[in-house]
Scaffold this motif. Structure first.
Motif, PDB file in Angstrom:
ATOM      1  N   SER A   1      41.855  -5.105 -29.539  1.00 37.58           N
ATOM      2  CA  SER A   1      42.418  -6.450 -29.757  1.00 37.58           C
ATOM      3  C   SER A   1      42.531  -6.737 -31.251  1.00 37.58           C
ATOM      4  N   THR A   2      41.493  -6.356 -31.998  1.00 43.51           N
ATOM      5  CA  THR A   2      41.488  -6.607 -33.441  1.00 43.51           C
ATOM      6  C   THR A   2      42.615  -5.839 -34.128  1.00 43.51           C
ATOM      7  N   THR A   3      42.769  -4.568 -33.745  1.00 41.74           N
ATOM      8  CA  THR A   3      43.812  -3.762 -34.397  1.00 41.74           C
ATOM      9  C   THR A   3      45.218  -4.241 -33.996  1.00 41.74           C
ATOM     10  N   ARG A   4      45.320  -4.876 -32.848  1.00 42.51           N
ATOM     11  CA  ARG A   4      46.638  -5.355 -32.416  1.00 42.51           C
ATOM     12  C   ARG A   4      46.958  -6.747 -32.972  1.00 42.51           C
ATOM     13  N   ASP A   5      45.990  -7.644 -32.857  1.00 42.68           N
ATOM     14  CA  ASP A   5      46.281  -9.056 -33.152  1.00 42.68           C
ATOM     15  C   ASP A   5      45.798  -9.530 -34.521  1.00 42.68           C
ATOM     16  N   GLU A   6      44.761  -8.872 -35.036  1.00 42.29           N
ATOM     17  CA  GLU A   6      44.143  -9.434 -36.239  1.00 42.29           C
ATOM     18  C   GLU A   6      44.106  -8.492 -37.439  1.00 42.29           C
ATOM     19  N   ALA A   7      44.855  -7.393 -37.366  1.00 39.00           N
ATOM     20  CA  ALA A   7      44.844  -6.468 -38.507  1.00 39.00           C
ATOM     21  C   ALA A   7      45.397  -7.184 -39.741  1.00 39.00           C
ATOM     22  N   PRO A   8      44.700  -7.066 -40.890  1.00 34.87           N
ATOM     23  CA  PRO A   8      45.119  -7.801 -42.091  1.00 34.87           C
ATOM     24  C   PRO A   8      46.523  -7.414 -42.581  1.00 34.87           C
ATOM     25  N   ASP A   9      46.893  -6.142 -42.432  1.00 32.43           N
ATOM     26  CA  ASP A   9      48.247  -5.735 -42.830  1.00 32.43           C
ATOM     27  C   ASP A   9      48.786  -4.684 -41.860  1.00 32.43           C
ATOM     28  N   GLU A  10      50.029  -4.253 -42.102  1.00 33.26           N
ATOM     29  CA  GLU A  10      50.701  -3.344 -41.163  1.00 33.26           C
ATOM     30  C   GLU A  10      50.072  -1.960 -41.101  1.00 33.26           C
ATOM     31  N   SER A  11      49.363  -1.584 -42.155  1.00 30.79           N
ATOM     32  CA  SER A  11      48.749  -0.258 -42.162  1.00 30.79           C
ATOM     33  C   SER A  11      47.534  -0.197 -41.240  1.00 30.79           C
ATOM     34  N   GLY A  12      47.075  -1.337 -40.791  1.00 32.80           N
ATOM     35  CA  GLY A  12      45.970  -1.370 -39.826  1.00 32.80           C
ATOM     36  C   GLY A  12      44.724  -2.045 -40.363  1.00 32.80           C
ATOM     37  N   ALA A  13      43.630  -1.882 -39.594  1.00 33.79           N
ATOM     38  CA  ALA A  13      42.367  -2.530 -39.969  1.00 33.79           C
ATOM     39  C   ALA A  13      41.406  -1.487 -40.531  1.00 33.79           C
ATOM     40  N   SER A  14      40.684  -1.871 -41.563  1.00 28.62           N
ATOM     41  CA  SER A  14      39.713  -0.946 -42.157  1.00 28.62           C
ATOM     42  C   SER A  14      38.443  -0.901 -41.303  1.00 28.62           C
ATOM     43  N   VAL A  15      37.613   0.124 -41.574  1.00 26.99           N
ATOM     44  CA  VAL A  15      36.353   0.269 -40.821  1.00 26.99           C
ATOM     45  C   VAL A  15      35.460  -0.947 -41.060  1.00 26.99           C
ATOM     46  N   THR A  16      35.397  -1.413 -42.307  1.00 23.27           N
ATOM     47  CA  THR A  16      34.551  -2.579 -42.642  1.00 23.27           C
ATOM     48  C   THR A  16      35.003  -3.805 -41.841  1.00 23.27           C
ATOM     49  N   TYR A  17      36.306  -3.983 -41.771  1.00 27.26           N
ATOM     50  CA  TYR A  17      36.861  -5.128 -41.039  1.00 27.26           C
ATOM     51  C   TYR A  17      36.507  -5.035 -39.553  1.00 27.26           C
ATOM     52  N   LEU A  18      36.620  -3.808 -39.005  1.00 22.38           N
ATOM     53  CA  LEU A  18      36.324  -3.615 -37.580  1.00 22.38           C
ATOM     54  C   LEU A  18      34.834  -3.797 -37.287  1.00 22.38           C
ATOM     55  N   ILE A  19      33.980  -3.345 -38.217  1.00 22.84           N
ATOM     56  CA  ILE A  19      32.527  -3.529 -38.028  1.00 22.84           C
ATOM     57  C   ILE A  19      32.220  -5.016 -37.907  1.00 22.84           C
ATOM     58  N   ARG A  20      32.852  -5.798 -38.780  1.00 21.30           N
ATOM     59  CA  ARG A  20      32.600  -7.246 -38.775  1.00 21.30           C
ATOM     60  C   ARG A  20      33.104  -7.886 -37.468  1.00 21.30           C
ATOM     61  N   LYS A  21      34.277  -7.459 -37.013  1.00 21.36           N
ATOM     62  CA  LYS A  21      34.868  -8.067 -35.818  1.00 21.36           C
ATOM     63  C   LYS A  21      34.175  -7.618 -34.523  1.00 21.36           C
ATOM     64  N   ALA A  22      33.868  -6.304 -34.438  1.00 24.07           N
ATOM     65  CA  ALA A  22      33.269  -5.785 -33.192  1.00 24.07           C
ATOM     66  C   ALA A  22      31.750  -5.950 -33.178  1.00 24.07           C
ATOM     67  N   ASN A  23      31.176  -6.259 -34.345  1.00 26.91           N
ATOM     68  CA  ASN A  23      29.727  -6.483 -34.455  1.00 26.91           C
ATOM     69  C   ASN A  23      28.915  -5.279 -33.961  1.00 26.91           C
ATOM     70  N   VAL A  24      29.253  -4.099 -34.473  1.00 26.59           N
ATOM     71  CA  VAL A  24      28.488  -2.883 -34.146  1.00 26.59           C
ATOM     72  C   VAL A  24      28.166  -2.130 -35.438  1.00 26.59           C
ATOM     73  N   SER A  25      27.200  -1.200 -35.339  1.00 27.14           N
ATOM     74  CA  SER A  25      26.805  -0.438 -36.528  1.00 27.14           C
ATOM     75  C   SER A  25      27.903   0.551 -36.911  1.00 27.14           C
ATOM     76  N   TYR A  26      27.825   1.024 -38.146  1.00 26.00           N
ATOM     77  CA  TYR A  26      28.832   1.975 -38.637  1.00 26.00           C
ATOM     78  C   TYR A  26      28.827   3.258 -37.800  1.00 26.00           C
ATOM     79  N   GLY A  27      27.607   3.769 -37.532  1.00 27.09           N
ATOM     80  CA  GLY A  27      27.473   5.024 -36.776  1.00 27.09           C
ATOM     81  C   GLY A  27      28.139   4.944 -35.407  1.00 27.09           C
TER      82      GLY A  27
END
Lengths: 216, 88
Positions: free
Chosen positions: B9-35
């Protein structure tokens, strides 16, 4: 040879239950194939079991009526069909977390106690009482979920499970008035309950199709 | 399963730009650890649900057409399971 109208009606209602149960099972299977979700897999087993349970009774009676031309329908077919349906009700209840409640003695009592109040302790009535308990449990859990999410489709599911429970209860109670209309009311109530479980399906678009690997 | 839904959902609706969402952005949105996120992203890319892109030397993730189809199915069946008071 003329067939008894009640036997034909009983067979028809059970075959209708078979179709409804199977349709719900297929839908849950599509959901499982699309998402790989274990919950949908459990619902898939549940609805297939319920459908097959109705089917065993329906096709069994149909065979005895039209092919073997028995005057009296065998009761073991009914017992077998209800037993298979109970597996389905178990999986619905299991999905609601029956596992975590099972070790508690109060739950054990609620399963064991009815076994001693069942007239004649016949296998069919034991199975029906277990089905009833599982369905009531599922209904209560679904009502609790409705309190949280306030979704209209959830109340239809709760009503559906409640009607299935009522149908099982009436089926069990029909032992007091054998060969009465109570048994047909029981099957009709159960099929109406299965129909109510269809409501959530109407809200799902059936498009696309892929399964995510189970490694995540 | 819900984490996968959140990521897609984040990569489809909330990606900051057309190139997609960064790992840091996804960690914040999905609320999971990096690993954990790294493993999930690797699987989603392997399954063809996400596309990996490189923008400004940073690795980003974009939803694929297959991922969009999956997300649509996931949302539909999540509604179905919700109606039973269950989580898929």
């Amino acid at each position: 040879m003329a067939f008894a109208p009640d036997a034909v009606l009983e067979t028809t209602l059970n075959l209708l239950g078979f179709v409804v149960g199977l349709a719900l099972g297929i839908f849950s299977y599509i959901g499982f194939k699309n998402t790989g979700s274990p919950t949908l897999f459990r619902l898939n087993i549940a609805f297939f079991s319920i459908g097959i349970g109705f089917g065993v009774v329906g096709f069994g009676y149909m065979t005895e009526l039209f092919i073997l031309k028995y005057a009296q329908l065998d009761s073991w077919i009914q017992t077998l069909g209800i037993g298979i349906q109970t597996i389905g009700y178990f999986f619905i209840a299991f999905s609601h977390g029956i596992k975590s409640f099972f070790p508690k003695s109060r739950y054990f009592k609620s399963i064991i106690f009815p076994l001693f109040i069942i007239p004649g302790n016949s296998i069919e009535h034991i199975i029906r009482s277990i089905s009833f308990i599982l369905l009531v449990y599922g209904t209560i859990e679904t009502i609790m979920s409705y309190m949280e999410n306030r979704k209209r489709s959830t109340i239809f599911v709760a009503a559906g499970l409640g009607l299935l429970a009522l149908g099982e209860f009436l089926g069990w109670y029909s032992v007091v008035f054998p060969k009465s209309i109570l048994y047909f009311i029981s099957i009709s109530t159960k099929i109406t309950g299965l129909g109510a479980l269809f409501i959530p399906i109407s809200q799902v678009p059936l498009r696309g199709g892929m399964k995510l690997g189970g490694s995540v | 399963m819900s984490i996968i839904g959140d990521i897609l959902s984040t990569t489809r609706d909330e990606a900051p730009d057309e190139s997609g969402a960064s790992v840091t952005y996804l960690i914040r949105k999905a609320n999971v650890s990096y690993g954990r996120l790294a493993k999930i992203l690797e699987t989603l890319v392997q399954q063809g649900l996400l596309e990996q892109t490189t923008s400004d030397r940073a690795c980003k993730y974009r939803i694929s057409s297959r991922g969009r189809e999956f997300l649509q199915a996931y949302r539909g069946f999540r509604e179905f399971a919700d109606s039973f008071g269950l989580r898929i």
